[in-house]
Design an enzyme around this catalytic site. Structure first.
Site, PDB file in Angstrom:
ATOM      1  CE1 TYR A  10      -4.163  -1.876   0.595  1.00  0.00           C
ATOM      2  CE2 TYR A  10      -2.689  -3.291   1.846  1.00  0.00           C
ATOM      3  CZ  TYR A  10      -3.897  -3.074   1.222  1.00  0.00           C
ATOM      4  OH  TYR A  10      -4.847  -4.059   1.220  1.00  0.00           O
ATOM      5  CG  ASN A  33     -11.289  -2.025  -7.712  1.00  0.00           C
ATOM      6  OD1 ASN A  33     -12.089  -1.681  -8.556  1.00  0.00           O
ATOM      7  ND2 ASN A  33     -10.213  -2.716  -7.997  1.00  0.00           N
ATOM      8  CB  CYS A  41      -7.769  -3.873  -5.733  1.00  0.00           C
ATOM      9  SG  CYS A  41      -9.146  -5.006  -5.608  1.00  0.00           S
ATOM     10  CG  HIS A  42      -5.721  -9.548  -7.325  1.00  0.00           C
ATOM     11  ND1 HIS A  42      -6.389  -8.967  -8.389  1.00  0.00           N
ATOM     12  CD2 HIS A  42      -4.698 -10.259  -7.851  1.00  0.00           C
ATOM     13  CE1 HIS A  42      -5.785  -9.345  -9.519  1.00  0.00           C
ATOM     14  NE2 HIS A  42      -4.766 -10.130  -9.212  1.00  0.00           N
ATOM     15  CD  GLU A  68      -2.548 -11.498 -11.172  1.00  0.00           C
ATOM     16  OE1 GLU A  68      -3.479 -10.798 -11.586  1.00  0.00           O
ATOM     17  OE2 GLU A  68      -1.700 -11.087 -10.356  1.00  0.00           O
TER      18      GLU A  68
END
Length: 71
Positions: A10, A33, A41-42, A68
């Site tokens: 963050y 979001n 946002c993950h 991912e």
């Protein structure tokens, strides 16, 4: 446009948008979001590298990050 192609904290995200003091604002925006996967946002994690909270549960966040890695 700010691209986040790998997990960042963050505070790192706040730094990238040009306001290091906006960590709480970043966390609030990420939490609200409405396009969770489209606007990834993950990929925002804690400064210590932990998964952190996620609206759909930290297990979903971990699964998205793992998926991912495989792509």
């Amino acid at each position: 446009m700010l691209e986040i192609d790998k997990p960042v904290s963050y505070s790192e995200f706040a730094r990238r948008i040009g306001n290091q003091k906006a960590v709480r604002a970043v966390a609030t925006a990420v939490g609200k979001n409405p396009f969770e996967v489209v606007v990834p946002c993950h990929r925002i994690i804690t400064k210590s590298g932990k998964i952190g909270k996620y609206r759909d549960g930290s297990n979903i966040k971990a699964a998205l990050l793992q998926l991912e890695k495989q792509l």
